[in-house]
Motif scaffolding. Structure first.
Motif, PDB file in Angstrom:
ATOM      1  N   VAL A   1       5.418  -3.274  -4.362  1.00 39.15           N
ATOM      2  CA  VAL A   1       6.644  -3.719  -5.031  1.00 39.15           C
ATOM      3  C   VAL A   1       6.282  -4.765  -6.078  1.00 39.15           C
ATOM      4  CG1 VAL A   1       8.921  -4.764  -4.718  1.00 39.15           C
ATOM      5  CG2 VAL A   1       7.953  -3.352  -2.900  1.00 39.15           C
ATOM      6  N   VAL A   2       6.882  -4.678  -7.248  1.00 42.38           N
ATOM      7  CA  VAL A   2       6.720  -5.706  -8.281  1.00 42.38           C
ATOM      8  C   VAL A   2       8.104  -6.055  -8.817  1.00 42.38           C
ATOM      9  CG1 VAL A   2       4.397  -5.002  -8.950  1.00 42.38           C
ATOM     10  CG2 VAL A   2       6.361  -3.980 -10.096  1.00 42.38           C
ATOM     11  N   GLY A   3       8.250  -7.301  -9.304  1.00 40.95           N
ATOM     12  CA  GLY A   3       9.539  -7.709  -9.821  1.00 40.95           C
ATOM     13  C   GLY A   3       9.447  -8.896 -10.751  1.00 40.95           C
TER      14      GLY A   3
ATOM     15  N   ASP B   1       6.135 -10.840   0.116  1.00 41.12           N
ATOM     16  CA  ASP B   1       6.147 -11.032  -1.339  1.00 41.12           C
ATOM     17  C   ASP B   1       5.475 -12.337  -1.716  1.00 41.12           C
ATOM     18  OD1 ASP B   1       8.036  -9.060  -3.033  1.00 41.12           O
ATOM     19  OD2 ASP B   1       8.821  -9.208  -0.995  1.00 41.12           O
ATOM     20  N   PHE B   2       4.767 -12.299  -2.850  1.00 37.60           N
ATOM     21  CA  PHE B   2       4.117 -13.470  -3.429  1.00 37.60           C
ATOM     22  C   PHE B   2       4.828 -13.789  -4.744  1.00 37.60           C
ATOM     23  CE2 PHE B   2       1.093 -11.170  -0.866  1.00 37.60           C
ATOM     24  CZ  PHE B   2       0.508 -12.162  -0.090  1.00 37.60           C
TER      25      PHE B   2
ATOM     26  N   GLY C   1       4.528  -7.633  -4.150  1.00 41.24           N
ATOM     27  CA  GLY C   1       4.580  -7.596  -2.694  1.00 41.24           C
ATOM     28  C   GLY C   1       4.136  -6.282  -2.099  1.00 41.24           C
ATOM     29  N   ILE C   2       3.959  -6.311  -0.791  1.00 40.97           N
ATOM     30  CA  ILE C   2       3.606  -5.135  -0.012  1.00 40.97           C
ATOM     31  C   ILE C   2       4.749  -4.881   0.967  1.00 40.97           C
ATOM     32  CG2 ILE C   2       1.965  -4.058   1.561  1.00 40.97           C
ATOM     33  CD1 ILE C   2       0.805  -4.561  -1.173  1.00 40.97           C
ATOM     34  N   ASP C   3       5.324  -3.702   0.892  1.00 36.65           N
ATOM     35  CA  ASP C   3       6.423  -3.330   1.766  1.00 36.65           C
ATOM     36  C   ASP C   3       5.922  -2.349   2.831  1.00 36.65           C
ATOM     37  OD1 ASP C   3       8.928  -3.149   2.823  1.00 36.65           O
ATOM     38  OD2 ASP C   3       9.773  -1.918   1.215  1.00 36.65           O
ATOM     39  N   ASN C   4       6.712  -2.208   3.868  1.00 40.71           N
ATOM     40  CA  ASN C   4       6.449  -1.239   4.940  1.00 40.71           C
ATOM     41  C   ASN C   4       5.251  -1.615   5.806  1.00 40.71           C
ATOM     42  OD1 ASN C   4       7.733   1.111   5.990  1.00 40.71           O
ATOM     43  ND2 ASN C   4       5.928   2.311   5.451  1.00 40.71           N
ATOM     44  N   ILE C   5       4.976  -2.904   5.927  1.00 39.68           N
ATOM     45  CA  ILE C   5       3.911  -3.356   6.825  1.00 39.68           C
ATOM     46  C   ILE C   5       4.378  -3.135   8.259  1.00 39.68           C
ATOM     47  CG2 ILE C   5       2.525  -5.336   7.546  1.00 39.68           C
ATOM     48  CD1 ILE C   5       2.978  -6.512   4.740  1.00 39.68           C
ATOM     49  N   LEU C   6       3.651  -2.361   9.009  1.00 45.08           N
ATOM     50  CA  LEU C   6       4.038  -1.983  10.381  1.00 45.08           C
ATOM     51  C   LEU C   6       5.440  -1.385  10.403  1.00 45.08           C
ATOM     52  CD1 LEU C   6       2.645  -5.056  12.353  1.00 45.08           C
ATOM     53  CD2 LEU C   6       1.540  -2.829  11.984  1.00 45.08           C
TER      54      LEU C   6
ATOM     55  N   ASN D   1       6.930   3.040  -3.712  1.00 41.11           N
ATOM     56  CA  ASN D   1       6.975   3.918  -2.534  1.00 41.11           C
ATOM     57  C   ASN D   1       5.601   4.447  -2.132  1.00 41.11           C
ATOM     58  OD1 ASN D   1       9.683   3.874  -1.703  1.00 41.11           O
ATOM     59  ND2 ASN D   1      10.267   5.289  -3.332  1.00 41.11           N
ATOM     60  N   GLY D   2       4.569   3.615  -2.319  1.00 41.69           N
ATOM     61  CA  GLY D   2       3.232   4.002  -1.875  1.00 41.69           C
ATOM     62  C   GLY D   2       2.475   4.884  -2.841  1.00 41.69           C
ATOM     63  N   ARG D   3       2.966   5.001  -4.057  1.00 44.41           N
ATOM     64  CA  ARG D   3       2.333   5.876  -5.040  1.00 44.41           C
ATOM     65  C   ARG D   3       0.893   5.462  -5.335  1.00 44.41           C
ATOM     66  NH1 ARG D   3       3.207  10.902  -7.550  1.00 44.41           N
ATOM     67  NH2 ARG D   3       2.092  10.917  -9.528  1.00 44.41           N
ATOM     68  N   ILE D   4       0.637   4.149  -5.328  1.00 41.18           N
ATOM     69  CA  ILE D   4      -0.703   3.645  -5.664  1.00 41.18           C
ATOM     70  C   ILE D   4      -1.559   3.512  -4.414  1.00 41.18           C
ATOM     71  CG2 ILE D   4      -1.976   1.731  -6.682  1.00 41.18           C
ATOM     72  CD1 ILE D   4       0.552   1.141  -8.363  1.00 41.18           C
ATOM     73  N   LEU D   5      -1.056   2.773  -3.422  1.00 37.24           N
ATOM     74  CA  LEU D   5      -1.848   2.520  -2.212  1.00 37.24           C
ATOM     75  C   LEU D   5      -2.085   3.791  -1.414  1.00 37.24           C
ATOM     76  CD1 LEU D   5      -0.208  -0.840  -1.051  1.00 37.24           C
ATOM     77  CD2 LEU D   5      -2.353  -0.520  -2.278  1.00 37.24           C
ATOM     78  N   GLY D   6      -1.214   4.784  -1.572  1.00 31.79           N
ATOM     79  CA  GLY D   6      -1.389   6.046  -0.857  1.00 31.79           C
ATOM     80  C   GLY D   6      -2.576   6.847  -1.320  1.00 31.79           C
TER      81      GLY D   6
END
Length: 837
Positions: free
Chosen positions: A753-755, A811-812, A800-805, A735-740
């Motif tokens: 996101v990781v899985g 996801d990769f 992955g990166i969520d919430n783009i725009l 939920n953006g804890r790191i990138l924020g």
């Protein structure tokens, strides 16, 4: 004759009518003109107040008349100004207090924990949190009044004067002003409910029963249009928990113990409130971009419990489509040991943009608690019984009933809302505007008692059908429908076939939710896109579409399915189902086949199978909206346990195989505080006996460009075939804890996101021999390793990166094992669209 006294009386009456509420706004600054964020602003001698924002600005409203406004800030002298008129603008200029200069720098930065009187006070609250309120009583009973309302906000002349509203000018006479934000708004939906609530505390167990007594509803979208959005306003919360879950996110509670590492707390004031001495604590977040609140709370002395609290979501919080969220809880102090809930208020400002002037929608829920009783014990069996939510008396309560049971009176605008909304629904132009919104939100076009759709399934394409056109719909009378009929028909221009599906279900016992259903489907489908068997007559996997496929979409199956079921829910959230299914399965394409070798050594191209099954589904903690044959989930944070047993009859209705199939599905979301949310999914199963490929357990692949739930992103369809399997899916959204925390990325509100996903499976030699013709036709199956070997596990992982725009997720994927399979995908990129908060 002296008319002066009469004139004074008339003037006084007019003043009382016009100013029977107080609305003020302004800014709080120091003597140098610097704004003071998080300053306390209250109507004097009340708990009605607010906290200034990061720029020192505030807005405050009350239905009562107040004459004085007070501003305070730790390290500064209080200032009290007189309220002279409505919407008066105030500029509070606070001077530093000579005896508190030591604390001036504390409130503007991080407040130390050691020696902080506010935290010392909260420690007393934590020590008493389990020993006050309703937890103290073996039995309790009260009446609850709940009002839910939706309003268009930021209505201005440029909006109301548009040609599109010609003929609807009467609507704008209902415009009012929000007491929280000061924005004007236009009511468009209102729902009122009265409940009788019964509770019992027995050791660590708590039993609660809530009976709906009356309900009144009006406005646009009494059906799907509004219920789609309304569900998030029904989520309950406890301020004493460490985290408050709103809109699928975990916000740190300022009252919970976790708040110490998240908020600054300042003891700002003390006063006598409703005859009880109370302390005022201001709190605000230490860091930006976290899921936090700002506001203040009043702590009652002796009881050491929250008397009143206001919570406003921080503007920097990582939320989509929401500009503001405001929560308010009021409690009444009965005596030195009892404090009870009195009022709960929630307001969310939904908008496509966070710009202050942009239009949006207020979603508001107001709840009042009254008529408490503690001397009416009831047996435990009483709490397991269900009231009749279908009784006509609930929905036909007259105006006299509402006048006596409305704990909060409707204001002037709300009193006229019912007649205004009933008139509005008859205006053709408004109906067209509303219907467009419903289509975008639900995928259905509303007609009287019938919904057409889903409209997004009208056109499709795959290699078997070519261009596909589909039309369908469902009956819809309301959320309490006792029956529903759904159906569709489709045509493929390449295979030149007409397909169809029709399904009917009826609930013939409301209390135990006894439901009968019957349906028939004749269509093509991408089987092998899910492990746990589904007999959904109207279901069609997203994997079937070739529009979004990264490879050929020609491994489709021709499915003819007849399904009959009985289900019951004698206890809330425990569902039992008996299912009878008869299906015919064969390949829909010459690209592969589903042939098998029968007991006489002959090759058969089609599987005929009759199956009787039993299933149990347990969803503890699930909350539901509506009481009809179909219901909507209110929350998504509950676990799902599913267990099914199916018996395939080899001699019944020309059935080809005699087998038994046992399957278990378990899904559990975990909120890990402020770190985010982890979702765990486990599936295990075994097929006892012999079966054709169409009936075996295929580890679900995903050859589309998009993420599909519970599939493996780098597996091809039919790459792994099993009759015994186990799979595990783990995914965590931070939920953006790191990138924020990265300055140049902070404003983008990205979410990381990781899985990891893994599967284990085996297949018996008997089932391999039975299905050699089919195995030989599958392009991705390795005949030397027809399934996952017992000593190894297939796994893949993704980041992955969520919430783009705000709408896209990327996801990769990396394959971790079985890299030598034919055409194995070792790396892939997949995306998905979605509207999430």
């Amino acid at each position: 004759m002296n008319y002066k006294p009469l004139i004074n009386i008339i003037f006084l009456l007019i003043t009382i009518v016009v100013f029977s509420q107080s609305k003020v706004k302004g800014i709080v600054v120091d003597i140098d003109g610097n704004p003071l964020p998080f300053a306390s602003v209250i109507f004097k001698n009340t708990t009605e107040g607010t906290v200034s924002d990061e720029n020192g600005s505030f807005y405050l409203s009350s239905p009562k008349t107040h004459t004085e406004l007070q501003a305070s800030y730790v390290g500064f002298d209080k200032v009290i100004l007189r309220i002279e008129k409505q919407n008066q603008y105030f500029k509070f200029v606070l001077k530093e207090s000579a005896d508190q200069l030591q604390t001036v720098t504390i409130v503007t930065g991080r407040v130390p924990k050691k020696g902080n009187p506010a935290i010392a006070l909260l420690e007393k609250v934590w020590a008493r949190e389990k020993s006050n309120g309703l937890r103290m009583f073996p039995n309790y009973q009260y009446e609850k009044y709940e009002k839910i309302q939706f309003d268009l906000n930021n209505i201005d002349s440029s909006f109301t004067e548009q040609k599109i509203f010609k003929g609807m000018e009467f609507v704008f006479k209902q415009i009012d002003t929000s007491r929280v934000s000061g924005k004007n708004f236009l009511p468009v939906y209102i729902n009122e409910s009265v409940y009788n609530v019964y509770g019992k505390n027995e050791g660590n167990k708590e039993f609660v029963r809530q009976d709906l007594v009356a309900n009144k509803n009006s406005g646009i979208g009494a059906g799907e249009g509004v219920t789609t959005y309304i569900k998030d306003l029904y989520v309950d919360y406890d301020i004493y928990d460490d985290y408050i879950r709103l809109f699928g996110k975990s916000f740190t509670s300022p009252v919970g113990k976790a708040g110490v590492n998240t908020y600054n707390y300042v003891l700002a004031d003390s006063a006598t409130i409703s005859g009880k001495w109370c302390y005022n604590i201001i709190y605000y977040p230490i860091r930006k971009n976290e899921l936090t609140f700002k506001g203040d709370m009043w702590i009652a002395d002796t009881v050491f419990a929250v008397k009143d609290i206001s919570m406003q979501v921080s503007k920097s919080a990582n939320l989509n489509w929401i500009k503001e969220v405001y929560l308010e809880r009021d409690y009444k102090v009965e005596n030195d040991s009892v404090i009870l809930p009195e009022k709960d208020y929630m307001m969310a400002d939904f908008s496509l943009r966070k710009k202050k002037s942009s239009m949006g929608v207020f979603g508001k829920r107001t709840t009042y608690f009254d008529s408490y009783s503690f001397n009416n014990p009831k047996k435990e069996s009483f709490y397991k019984e269900k009231s009749d939510v279908f009784a006509d008396s609930i929905y036909n309560a007259g105006d006299s009933y509402w006048k006596t049971h409305r704990i909060e009176r409707l204001d002037k605008n709300e009193q006229g809302i019912y007649s205004m909304l009933d008139t509005l629904k008859t205006v053709p132009k408004f109906k067209r505007i509303y219907n467009l919104g419903v289509i975008l939100a639900t995928g259905y076009v509303e007609f009287p008692n019938f919904d057409y759709g889903p409209v997004f399934s009208t056109f499709d394409y795959n290699d078997v059908e070519g261009v596909r056109i589909r039309v369908g719909g469902r009956t819809y009378f309301g959320v309490n429908d006792m029956w529903r009929l759904q159906g569709y028909t489709a045509y493929g221009f390449k295979d030149q076939r007409v397909k169809y599906g029709v399904f009917y279900k009826y609930m013939f016992d409301k209390q135990k939710r006894l439901i009968f259903g019957i349906g028939r489907r004749d269509d093509v489908e991408q089987t092998g896109a899910g492990l746990t068997t589904s007999n959904d007559v109207l279901g069609r996997s997203f994997a079937t579409s070739g529009l979004f496929s990264s490879g050929a979409s020609n491994l489709l199956t021709d499915v003819k399915l007849t399904n009959v079921f009985f289900s019951a829910e004698p206890v809330d959230n425990i569902n039992f189902e008996i299912n009878f299914a008869q299906r015919s399965l064969k390949s829909a394409s010459p690209a592969f086949n589903l042939s098998y070798v029968d007991e006489f050594g002959n090759i058969q191209n089609e599987t005929q199978q009759t199956e009787l099954g039993f299933a149990i589904k347990y969803t503890p903690g699930r909350k539901i909206f509506g009481n009809g044959v179909e219901r909507k989930n209110v929350n998504d944070n509950f676990p799902v346990f599913y267990l099914s047993y199916a018996n395939g009859f080899g001699a019944l209705f020309n059935s080809d195989f005699d087998y038994q199939k046992l399957q278990m599905y378990y899904k559990q979301p975990f909120y890990i505080g402020s770190i985010g949310r982890t979702t765990t999914t486990i599936e295990v199963g075994k097929t006892f006996g012999e079966a054709s490929l169409a009936l075996l357990n295929i580890v679900p692949g995903n050859q589309s460009f998009f993420n599909i739930q519970n599939t493996f992103g780098l597996l091809n369809y039919y790459e792994f075939v099993t009759d015994t399997y186990a799979s595990l899916h783990l995914e965590h959204n931070f939920n953006g804890r790191i990138l924020g925390k990265i300055p140049f990325l902070r404003k983008l509100n990205l979410r990381e996101v990781v899985g990891v996903k893994g599967a284990y499976g085996t297949i018996t030699q008997a089932n391999i021999d039975r299905n050699i013709p089919a195995f030989q036709s599958l392009p991705f199956l390795n005949l030397d390793a027809k399934t996952i070997a017992p000593s190894q596990v297939y796994y893949e992982y993704n980041a992955g990166i969520d919430n783009i725009l705000k709408v896209f997720r990327l996801d990769f994927y990396w394959r971790g094992s079985y890299l030598d399979h034919p055409n194995a995908n070792k790396f892939g990129i997949k995306g998905s669209f979605g509207f999430t908060f």
